[in-house]
Design a protein around this motif. Structure first.
Motif, PDB file in Angstrom:
ATOM      1  N   ASP A 270     -11.699  13.156  48.053  1.00 31.88           N
ATOM      2  CA  ASP A 270     -11.642  11.780  47.819  1.00 31.88           C
ATOM      3  C   ASP A 270     -13.295  11.110  47.955  1.00 31.88           C
ATOM      4  O   ASP A 270     -13.563  10.841  47.663  1.00 31.88           O
ATOM      5  CB  ASP A 270     -10.647  10.899  48.029  1.00 31.88           C
ATOM      6  N   VAL A 271     -14.130  12.186  48.722  1.00 24.87           N
ATOM      7  CA  VAL A 271     -15.276  11.576  49.590  1.00 24.87           C
ATOM      8  C   VAL A 271     -16.107  12.348  48.535  1.00 24.87           C
ATOM      9  O   VAL A 271     -17.410  11.905  47.617  1.00 24.87           O
ATOM     10  CB  VAL A 271     -15.511  11.580  50.712  1.00 24.87           C
ATOM     11  N   THR A 272     -16.608  14.312  48.579  1.00 23.29           N
ATOM     12  CA  THR A 272     -17.324  14.513  48.233  1.00 23.29           C
ATOM     13  C   THR A 272     -16.934  15.217  46.835  1.00 23.29           C
ATOM     14  O   THR A 272     -18.630  14.883  45.764  1.00 23.29           O
ATOM     15  CB  THR A 272     -17.256  15.384  48.532  1.00 23.29           C
ATOM     16  N   GLY A 273     -15.821  14.866  46.261  1.00 23.90           N
ATOM     17  CA  GLY A 273     -15.748  15.258  44.520  1.00 23.90           C
ATOM     18  C   GLY A 273     -14.965  16.512  44.448  1.00 23.90           C
ATOM     19  O   GLY A 273     -15.213  17.386  45.147  1.00 23.90           O
ATOM     20  N   SER A 274     -14.354  17.188  42.928  1.00 21.12           N
ATOM     21  CA  SER A 274     -13.644  17.807  42.788  1.00 21.12           C
ATOM     22  C   SER A 274     -14.280  18.784  41.609  1.00 21.12           C
ATOM     23  O   SER A 274     -14.414  18.065  40.460  1.00 21.12           O
ATOM     24  CB  SER A 274     -12.391  17.764  43.399  1.00 21.12           C
ATOM     25  N   LEU A 275     -13.395  19.786  41.702  1.00 15.93           N
ATOM     26  CA  LEU A 275     -13.252  20.665  40.533  1.00 15.93           C
ATOM     27  C   LEU A 275     -12.581  20.101  39.234  1.00 15.93           C
ATOM     28  O   LEU A 275     -11.353  20.012  39.673  1.00 15.93           O
ATOM     29  CB  LEU A 275     -13.296  21.629  40.188  1.00 15.93           C
ATOM     30  N   VAL A 276     -12.644  19.578  38.058  1.00 15.49           N
ATOM     31  CA  VAL A 276     -11.738  19.029  37.344  1.00 15.49           C
ATOM     32  C   VAL A 276     -11.661  19.921  36.361  1.00 15.49           C
ATOM     33  O   VAL A 276     -12.706  20.269  34.997  1.00 15.49           O
ATOM     34  CB  VAL A 276     -11.610  18.174  36.933  1.00 15.49           C
ATOM     35  N   TYR A 277     -10.393  20.460  35.765  1.00 19.36           N
ATOM     36  CA  TYR A 277     -10.078  21.269  34.667  1.00 19.36           C
ATOM     37  C   TYR A 277     -10.063  20.554  33.371  1.00 19.36           C
ATOM     38  O   TYR A 277      -8.913  19.516  32.996  1.00 19.36           O
ATOM     39  CB  TYR A 277      -9.168  21.965  34.510  1.00 19.36           C
TER      40      TYR A 277
ATOM     41  N   GLU B 294     -12.432  24.744  31.089  1.00 19.42           N
ATOM     42  CA  GLU B 294     -13.304  24.955  31.659  1.00 19.42           C
ATOM     43  C   GLU B 294     -13.439  24.123  32.955  1.00 19.42           C
ATOM     44  O   GLU B 294     -13.034  23.188  33.049  1.00 19.42           O
ATOM     45  CB  GLU B 294     -14.977  25.344  31.536  1.00 19.42           C
ATOM     46  N   PHE B 295     -13.927  24.669  34.104  1.00 15.66           N
ATOM     47  CA  PHE B 295     -14.293  23.189  35.105  1.00 15.66           C
ATOM     48  C   PHE B 295     -14.694  22.942  35.109  1.00 15.66           C
ATOM     49  O   PHE B 295     -16.342  23.405  35.231  1.00 15.66           O
ATOM     50  CB  PHE B 295     -13.254  24.758  36.735  1.00 15.66           C
ATOM     51  N   SER B 296     -14.989  21.368  35.212  1.00 12.13           N
ATOM     52  CA  SER B 296     -16.109  20.870  35.707  1.00 12.13           C
ATOM     53  C   SER B 296     -16.211  19.968  36.632  1.00 12.13           C
ATOM     54  O   SER B 296     -15.317  19.427  37.097  1.00 12.13           O
ATOM     55  CB  SER B 296     -16.172  19.963  34.582  1.00 12.13           C
TER      56      SER B 296
ATOM     57  N   MET C 117     -24.662  14.004  55.085  1.00  8.67           N
ATOM     58  CA  MET C 117     -25.688  13.782  56.721  1.00  8.67           C
ATOM     59  C   MET C 117     -26.882  13.921  56.536  1.00  8.67           C
ATOM     60  O   MET C 117     -27.809  13.756  56.911  1.00  8.67           O
ATOM     61  CB  MET C 117     -24.720  13.620  57.121  1.00  8.67           C
ATOM     62  N   GLU C 118     -25.778  15.685  56.803  1.00  7.93           N
ATOM     63  CA  GLU C 118     -27.070  16.090  57.436  1.00  7.93           C
ATOM     64  C   GLU C 118     -27.727  16.720  56.551  1.00  7.93           C
ATOM     65  O   GLU C 118     -29.043  17.453  56.447  1.00  7.93           O
ATOM     66  CB  GLU C 118     -26.723  17.365  58.744  1.00  7.93           C
ATOM     67  N   GLU C 119     -27.582  17.876  55.430  1.00  4.54           N
ATOM     68  CA  GLU C 119     -28.128  18.153  54.234  1.00  4.54           C
ATOM     69  C   GLU C 119     -28.580  17.513  53.527  1.00  4.54           C
ATOM     70  O   GLU C 119     -29.623  18.367  51.938  1.00  4.54           O
ATOM     71  CB  GLU C 119     -27.594  19.476  54.210  1.00  4.54           C
ATOM     72  N   ARG C 120     -27.799  16.431  53.043  1.00  6.41           N
ATOM     73  CA  ARG C 120     -27.683  15.578  52.244  1.00  6.41           C
ATOM     74  C   ARG C 120     -28.059  16.343  50.278  1.00  6.41           C
ATOM     75  O   ARG C 120     -28.409  16.339  49.651  1.00  6.41           O
ATOM     76  CB  ARG C 120     -29.513  15.739  51.462  1.00  6.41           C
ATOM     77  N   GLN C 121     -26.998  17.328  50.664  1.00 12.86           N
ATOM     78  CA  GLN C 121     -25.701  17.302  49.716  1.00 12.86           C
ATOM     79  C   GLN C 121     -24.621  17.707  49.495  1.00 12.86           C
ATOM     80  O   GLN C 121     -23.751  17.835  51.100  1.00 12.86           O
ATOM     81  CB  GLN C 121     -26.632  19.054  49.505  1.00 12.86           C
ATOM     82  N   VAL C 122     -24.018  18.441  48.578  1.00 10.90           N
ATOM     83  CA  VAL C 122     -22.471  18.447  49.030  1.00 10.90           C
ATOM     84  C   VAL C 122     -22.152  19.998  48.424  1.00 10.90           C
ATOM     85  O   VAL C 122     -23.273  20.409  47.166  1.00 10.90           O
ATOM     86  CB  VAL C 122     -21.535  17.273  48.154  1.00 10.90           C
ATOM     87  N   THR C 123     -21.303  20.885  49.261  1.00 12.17           N
ATOM     88  CA  THR C 123     -20.874  21.783  48.624  1.00 12.17           C
ATOM     89  C   THR C 123     -19.781  22.011  48.377  1.00 12.17           C
ATOM     90  O   THR C 123     -18.964  21.572  48.835  1.00 12.17           O
ATOM     91  CB  THR C 123     -21.310  23.211  49.884  1.00 12.17           C
ATOM     92  N   VAL C 124     -19.176  22.917  46.657  1.00 11.94           N
ATOM     93  CA  VAL C 124     -18.252  22.640  45.976  1.00 11.94           C
ATOM     94  C   VAL C 124     -18.390  24.094  45.134  1.00 11.94           C
ATOM     95  O   VAL C 124     -18.769  24.085  44.687  1.00 11.94           O
ATOM     96  CB  VAL C 124     -17.838  21.370  44.877  1.00 11.94           C
ATOM     97  N   ASP C 125     -17.477  24.594  46.052  1.00 16.02           N
ATOM     98  CA  ASP C 125     -16.849  26.190  45.347  1.00 16.02           C
ATOM     99  C   ASP C 125     -18.418  26.747  44.909  1.00 16.02           C
ATOM    100  O   ASP C 125     -18.462  27.617  44.376  1.00 16.02           O
ATOM    101  CB  ASP C 125     -16.413  25.660  43.328  1.00 16.02           C
TER     102      ASP C 125
END
Length: 329
Positions: A90-97, A103-105, A136-144
């Motif tokens: 809910d904070v970072t985002g997610s993959l949606v089919y 495909e997942f986006s 906060m630390e890396e200035r990025q979000v890792t998803v999948d």
């Protein structure tokens, strides 16, 4: 060479950038009364690419302060109300089919913004709290397994209520240490409170900042020019040693079980440089260190239970250390 371009290729005049950032106080004051120290702290955090923990009782304009800052800086802002059932996605985002493309986006979450207001961050479980750590630390979000960079500038302004602990999840020390500053938002003085009520009686709507007259007075280019100038602010060996001595003294204090880490010392040096530049100097003096010591260090120390029972506070311990550590001349 163009005098408004430095060696790193950043455009903008540092003097103009300083004037623009100083104008923020007057602009934000159109919406928020009597919170100049908090405004300054947020600007210092932006200059240092850090994050801020705002602590105050409900109703002291913490949310309005962040919204007014974003409006005056012409930055995008989003708000997340942290609750016990909030999930990391809910904070970072997610993959949606996507059924059309089969495909997942990736659907970005609210963390993909310039100023993220994490409201009542201590009301959500540690798993969701930790979802902010990488951002906060890396200035990025890792998803999948795919890292996704966040916009620049990026600042997390997290709020928490200091008097209500039922149903909360206290932030662990490792996460508190990720915040550059902890700013306390006090109750307004009598005159400030009269001013607030007078504004509301006159039709002020905190949800409509444009009607309140808040206009952009600075922007991302000003921030970049200011950051480049702060990076050139001189720090003498004596000032460096002074910062280290203050932080080492916290580790030896009988009132504390946890002192300031080297990361905290680095943070104090960075905030002192930003404050020195904001006040019009290109070098740091001991008063700059003293001015930023409380907001930079108060959340990085941990009191002994017996000291807490005696009424000792983190601020009082740090003030005592500042009074005893020799000041360089």
């Amino acid at each position: 060479m163009d005098p408004t371009t430095d060696n790193a290729g950043i455009t903008g005049n540092p003097a103009d950038a300083r004037a623009a950032l100083e104008a923020l106080r007057a602009e934000i004051a159109k919406a928020v009364v009597g919170q100049d120290p908090a405004v300054t702290g947020l600007v210092v955090a932006l200059l240092c690419r850090g994050h801020v923990l705002l602590e105050g009782v409900p109703g002291v304009a913490k949310t309005l302060l962040v919204r007014a800052l974003a409006s005056a800086l012409e930055l995008e802002t989003k708000r997340v109300q942290f609750t016990p059932d909030l999930m990391p996605s809910d904070v970072t985002g997610s993959l949606v089919y996507d059924t059309r493309s089969a495909e997942f986006s990736f659907q970005p979450g609210p963390v993909f913004t310039n100023l993220l207001l994490a409201d009542e961050i201590n009301r959500t479980p540690p798993k969701t709290q930790s979802s902010l750590l990488e951002a906060m630390e890396e200035r990025q979000v890792t998803v999948d397994g795919t890292p996704r960079p966040l916009p620049d500038p990026f600042l997390v302004a997290a709020t928490q209520n200091p008097v209500e602990y039922e149903g909360t999840y206290p932030l662990p020390e490792a996460q508190l240490d990720r915040f550059l500053l902890k700013l306390t938002i006090p109750l307004p003085s009598r005159q400030d409170e009269i001013d607030v009520l007078t504004r509301h009686a006159g039709g002020f709507n905190p949800r409509d900042l444009r009607a309140a007259g808040v206009r952009p007075v600075a922007g991302p280019d000003d921030l970049e020019a200011a950051r480049a100038a702060v990076a050139k602010t001189a720090v003498s060996p004596e000032i460096t040693a002074y910062v280290v001595d203050i932080c080492r003294a916290t580790r030896e204090s009988p009132s504390l079980t946890l002192g300031v880490s080297p990361r905290g010392a680095t943070a104090l040096l960075a905030t002192s440089r930003a404050w020195a530049w904001l006040t019009g100097r290109d070098y740091v003096i001991p008063d700059d260190v003293k001015a930023l010591a409380l907001p930079t260090l108060r959340h990085r120390v941990q009191l002994r239970p017996e000291a807490e029972m005696e009424g000792v506070t983190a601020d009082s311990v740090i003030n005592a250390i500042l009074a005893h550590v020799p000041v360089p001349r």
